[in-house]
Design a protein around this motif. Sequence first.
Motif, PDB file in Angstrom:
ATOM      1  N   LEU A 129      23.066  21.601  21.505  1.00  0.00           N
ATOM      2  CA  LEU A 129      23.012  20.678  20.368  1.00  0.00           C
ATOM      3  C   LEU A 129      22.554  21.266  19.191  1.00  0.00           C
ATOM      4  CD1 LEU A 129      23.125  17.751  19.287  1.00  0.00           C
ATOM      5  CD2 LEU A 129      20.905  17.448  20.247  1.00  0.00           C
ATOM      6  N   LYS A 130      22.913  20.932  18.076  1.00  0.00           N
ATOM      7  CA  LYS A 130      22.622  21.466  16.781  1.00  0.00           C
ATOM      8  C   LYS A 130      22.530  20.046  15.816  1.00  0.00           C
ATOM      9  CE  LYS A 130      24.137  26.200  16.176  1.00  0.00           C
ATOM     10  NZ  LYS A 130      24.398  26.094  17.651  1.00  0.00           N
ATOM     11  N   ILE A 131      21.599  19.757  15.132  1.00  0.00           N
ATOM     12  CA  ILE A 131      21.709  18.781  14.161  1.00  0.00           C
ATOM     13  C   ILE A 131      21.434  19.266  12.853  1.00  0.00           C
ATOM     14  CG2 ILE A 131      20.618  16.507  13.532  1.00  0.00           C
ATOM     15  CD1 ILE A 131      19.190  16.165  16.226  1.00  0.00           C
ATOM     16  N   TYR A 132      22.425  18.702  11.976  1.00  0.00           N
ATOM     17  CA  TYR A 132      22.201  19.023  10.557  1.00  0.00           C
ATOM     18  C   TYR A 132      21.975  18.112   9.783  1.00  0.00           C
ATOM     19  CZ  TYR A 132      25.092  23.184  11.980  1.00  0.00           C
ATOM     20  OH  TYR A 132      25.457  24.315  12.617  1.00  0.00           O
ATOM     21  N   SER A 133      20.897  18.156   8.578  1.00  0.00           N
ATOM     22  CA  SER A 133      20.580  17.017   7.822  1.00  0.00           C
ATOM     23  C   SER A 133      21.170  17.289   6.360  1.00  0.00           C
ATOM     24  CB  SER A 133      19.094  17.015   7.824  1.00  0.00           C
ATOM     25  OG  SER A 133      18.673  17.214   6.574  1.00  0.00           O
ATOM     26  N   HIS A 134      21.727  15.932   6.052  1.00  0.00           N
ATOM     27  CA  HIS A 134      22.247  16.154   4.473  1.00  0.00           C
ATOM     28  C   HIS A 134      21.294  15.746   3.830  1.00  0.00           C
ATOM     29  CE1 HIS A 134      26.471  14.394   6.451  1.00  0.00           C
ATOM     30  NE2 HIS A 134      25.587  15.336   7.436  1.00  0.00           N
ATOM     31  N   THR A 135      20.425  17.215   3.419  1.00  0.00           N
ATOM     32  CA  THR A 135      19.365  17.264   2.487  1.00  0.00           C
ATOM     33  C   THR A 135      19.564  16.432   1.131  1.00  0.00           C
ATOM     34  OG1 THR A 135      18.787  19.157   3.736  1.00  0.00           O
ATOM     35  CG2 THR A 135      17.310  18.269   2.132  1.00  0.00           C
ATOM     36  N   ALA A 136      20.455  16.687   0.404  1.00  0.00           N
ATOM     37  CA  ALA A 136      20.771  16.184  -0.703  1.00  0.00           C
ATOM     38  C   ALA A 136      20.640  14.889  -0.789  1.00  0.00           C
ATOM     39  CB  ALA A 136      21.941  16.784  -1.356  1.00  0.00           C
ATOM     40  N   LYS A 137      21.386  14.164   0.050  1.00  0.00           N
ATOM     41  CA  LYS A 137      21.399  12.564  -0.014  1.00  0.00           C
ATOM     42  C   LYS A 137      19.975  12.114   0.556  1.00  0.00           C
ATOM     43  CE  LYS A 137      23.605   8.700   1.233  1.00  0.00           C
ATOM     44  NZ  LYS A 137      22.263   7.879   1.268  1.00  0.00           N
ATOM     45  N   MET A 138      19.555  12.931   1.374  1.00  0.00           N
ATOM     46  CA  MET A 138      18.025  12.492   1.746  1.00  0.00           C
ATOM     47  C   MET A 138      16.930  12.473   0.493  1.00  0.00           C
ATOM     48  SD  MET A 138      15.982  13.707   5.138  1.00  0.00           S
ATOM     49  CE  MET A 138      17.408  13.647   5.902  1.00  0.00           C
ATOM     50  N   ARG A 139      17.247  13.486  -0.259  1.00  0.00           N
ATOM     51  CA  ARG A 139      16.292  13.735  -1.415  1.00  0.00           C
ATOM     52  C   ARG A 139      16.538  12.432  -2.153  1.00  0.00           C
ATOM     53  NH1 ARG A 139      13.298  17.650  -3.435  1.00  0.00           N
ATOM     54  NH2 ARG A 139      14.263  19.019  -1.874  1.00  0.00           N
ATOM     55  N   GLU A 140      17.886  11.978  -2.480  1.00  0.00           N
ATOM     56  CA  GLU A 140      18.179  10.901  -3.443  1.00  0.00           C
ATOM     57  C   GLU A 140      17.303   9.678  -3.069  1.00  0.00           C
ATOM     58  OE1 GLU A 140      22.389  10.166  -4.125  1.00  0.00           O
ATOM     59  OE2 GLU A 140      22.443  12.338  -4.388  1.00  0.00           O
ATOM     60  N   ASP A 141      17.579   9.640  -1.536  1.00  0.00           N
ATOM     61  CA  ASP A 141      16.882   8.550  -0.951  1.00  0.00           C
ATOM     62  C   ASP A 141      15.402   8.259  -1.112  1.00  0.00           C
ATOM     63  OD1 ASP A 141      19.491   7.524  -0.216  1.00  0.00           O
ATOM     64  OD2 ASP A 141      19.319   8.108   1.984  1.00  0.00           O
ATOM     65  N   VAL A 142      14.906   9.459  -0.786  1.00  0.00           N
ATOM     66  CA  VAL A 142      13.448   9.524  -0.899  1.00  0.00           C
ATOM     67  C   VAL A 142      12.884   9.164  -2.081  1.00  0.00           C
ATOM     68  CG1 VAL A 142      11.427  10.875  -0.709  1.00  0.00           C
ATOM     69  CG2 VAL A 142      13.131  11.225   1.128  1.00  0.00           C
ATOM     70  N   GLU A 143      13.628   9.823  -3.200  1.00  0.00           N
ATOM     71  CA  GLU A 143      13.303   9.514  -4.701  1.00  0.00           C
ATOM     72  C   GLU A 143      13.473   7.991  -5.007  1.00  0.00           C
ATOM     73  OE1 GLU A 143      14.602  12.230  -7.581  1.00  0.00           O
ATOM     74  OE2 GLU A 143      14.208  13.869  -6.284  1.00  0.00           O
ATOM     75  N   SER A 144      14.552   7.481  -4.534  1.00  0.00           N
ATOM     76  CA  SER A 144      14.805   5.896  -4.926  1.00  0.00           C
ATOM     77  C   SER A 144      13.761   5.010  -4.227  1.00  0.00           C
ATOM     78  CB  SER A 144      16.090   5.738  -4.805  1.00  0.00           C
ATOM     79  OG  SER A 144      16.876   6.569  -4.787  1.00  0.00           O
ATOM     80  N   TRP A 145      13.833   5.432  -2.732  1.00  0.00           N
ATOM     81  CA  TRP A 145      13.126   4.467  -1.976  1.00  0.00           C
ATOM     82  C   TRP A 145      11.571   4.353  -1.500  1.00  0.00           C
ATOM     83  CZ3 TRP A 145      16.129   0.377  -2.698  1.00  0.00           C
ATOM     84  CH2 TRP A 145      17.166   0.448  -2.765  1.00  0.00           C
ATOM     85  N   ASN A 146      11.228   5.778  -1.477  1.00  0.00           N
ATOM     86  CA  ASN A 146       9.721   5.906  -1.020  1.00  0.00           C
ATOM     87  C   ASN A 146       8.956   5.556  -1.956  1.00  0.00           C
ATOM     88  OD1 ASN A 146       7.257   7.587  -0.708  1.00  0.00           O
ATOM     89  ND2 ASN A 146       8.306   8.179   1.214  1.00  0.00           N
ATOM     90  N   GLU A 147       7.892   4.586  -1.366  1.00  0.00           N
ATOM     91  CA  GLU A 147       6.969   3.816  -2.264  1.00  0.00           C
ATOM     92  C   GLU A 147       6.126   4.657  -2.969  1.00  0.00           C
ATOM     93  OE1 GLU A 147       6.273   0.463  -4.198  1.00  0.00           O
ATOM     94  OE2 GLU A 147       7.837   0.691  -2.944  1.00  0.00           O
ATOM     95  N   THR A 148       5.440   5.762  -1.969  1.00  0.00           N
ATOM     96  CA  THR A 148       4.644   6.547  -2.651  1.00  0.00           C
ATOM     97  C   THR A 148       5.079   7.493  -3.843  1.00  0.00           C
ATOM     98  OG1 THR A 148       3.935   6.928  -0.451  1.00  0.00           O
ATOM     99  CG2 THR A 148       2.991   8.503  -2.096  1.00  0.00           C
ATOM    100  N   VAL A 149       6.628   7.888  -3.713  1.00  0.00           N
ATOM    101  CA  VAL A 149       6.920   8.723  -4.605  1.00  0.00           C
ATOM    102  C   VAL A 149       7.276   7.880  -6.055  1.00  0.00           C
ATOM    103  CG1 VAL A 149       9.207  10.045  -5.104  1.00  0.00           C
ATOM    104  CG2 VAL A 149       8.200  10.278  -2.948  1.00  0.00           C
ATOM    105  N   ARG A 150       7.726   6.698  -5.772  1.00  0.00           N
ATOM    106  CA  ARG A 150       7.966   5.804  -6.836  1.00  0.00           C
ATOM    107  C   ARG A 150       6.787   5.405  -7.700  1.00  0.00           C
ATOM    108  NH1 ARG A 150      11.315   0.901  -4.501  1.00  0.00           N
ATOM    109  NH2 ARG A 150      11.126  -0.032  -6.602  1.00  0.00           N
ATOM    110  N   LEU A 151       5.531   5.017  -7.307  1.00  0.00           N
ATOM    111  CA  LEU A 151       4.626   4.996  -7.590  1.00  0.00           C
ATOM    112  C   LEU A 151       3.969   6.350  -8.670  1.00  0.00           C
ATOM    113  CD1 LEU A 151       2.415   2.972  -5.069  1.00  0.00           C
ATOM    114  CD2 LEU A 151       3.307   2.154  -7.422  1.00  0.00           C
TER     115      LEU A 151
END
Lengths: 268, 81
Positions: A129-151
């Motif tokens: 089993l291999k799992i690939y993460s869509h990192t670019a999309k995840m980065r966008e999400d973290v930038e928009s939604w992560n509270e610490t990052v937003r603050l």
Amino acid sequence: MSDLLYLYGIIQSQPSDSELIADQKGIDERKNLKLIPFGSISAVVCPVDREEYGEEEVEEKLKQPEWVKEKAFHHHETLLSLSGRTTLIPMKFCTLFKDEQNLEELIGKKRSEWESLLNRLAGKEEWNLKIYSHTAKMREDVESWNETVRLKKREIEGMSKGKQYIYRKKLEKTIDDEILRHQNHFASTLHESLLPFAQDNADKKIWQKDVTGRNEEMCLNKAYLIDTNQVEDFLATVDRSQTEDGWTFEVTGPWPAYHFVDKAGVVR
Amino acid sequence: MSYREQYENNDVALIDILDAVLEKGVVICGDLVISIAGIDLVYLDVRILISAVETLMQHKQEAVSSDRMDQEKEAMSRVIR
């Protein structure tokens, strides 16, 4: 001059053995595979010319990518077709014996170990089993939604130019860490959910993007040894976990049990 | 269709095969075998590593376009040190 013996693997001896390898060509594409029974276990071998497969000759050949590609594939394909029909201990590519007597001597030393390994592998399959993460999309999400990052972002906007630069760098690091944490969490949660279906598991290398030729980042690569009657449950669990966005799964198998025969060969 | 049927014919990457047969499998050490030094994946032409192959005999029909080959070659030259 006598032939060398190329050893593919070890299987349990059984009456219908000869059908397993009927007319299959060996690694040199001339001589056929053969089975040499040593009581309860049998060796799957093919004879090869000493002039072609001697130590120096093979060292040379291993430097030729096309040769390695073709022959390693042959090795795999042979093992794969055997492991689909019987329990098999796969040998590493290019395991060569000087003669049958040497092979016999080795089997004498390894017999009980290999018999118990065959018992352990019987009725089980290796899956990957291999799992690939869509990192670019995840980065966008973290930038928009992560509270610490937003603050932090807001904080940085109020800083002087020089300070902004330093803190932006720091923020990048925070985001990277957050992504990594998220990937590890996802991978380990899924891995744990699969453990009830697997008798054993082994880490495989995490390939970089350029090696996989994909845009997504590999965050899990593992081999699982699964009881044949649990494979369906294992795969169903993997399948159900694929609903979340942002991840791609890749399941392959069954493989010969390459990852579960470690340390079984050392002769002392 | 069972999950097994759905998954078992998935293509595998050649790099996975090479990684398995060159690095895994039982390693026999000692006087009885012809000793072959460790095989380094770095020796291998990087183009061959990423090509996807279908298992069992279907690989003979495998064709990789030269465009893709060039892309892979370029990608790999950046990766393998």
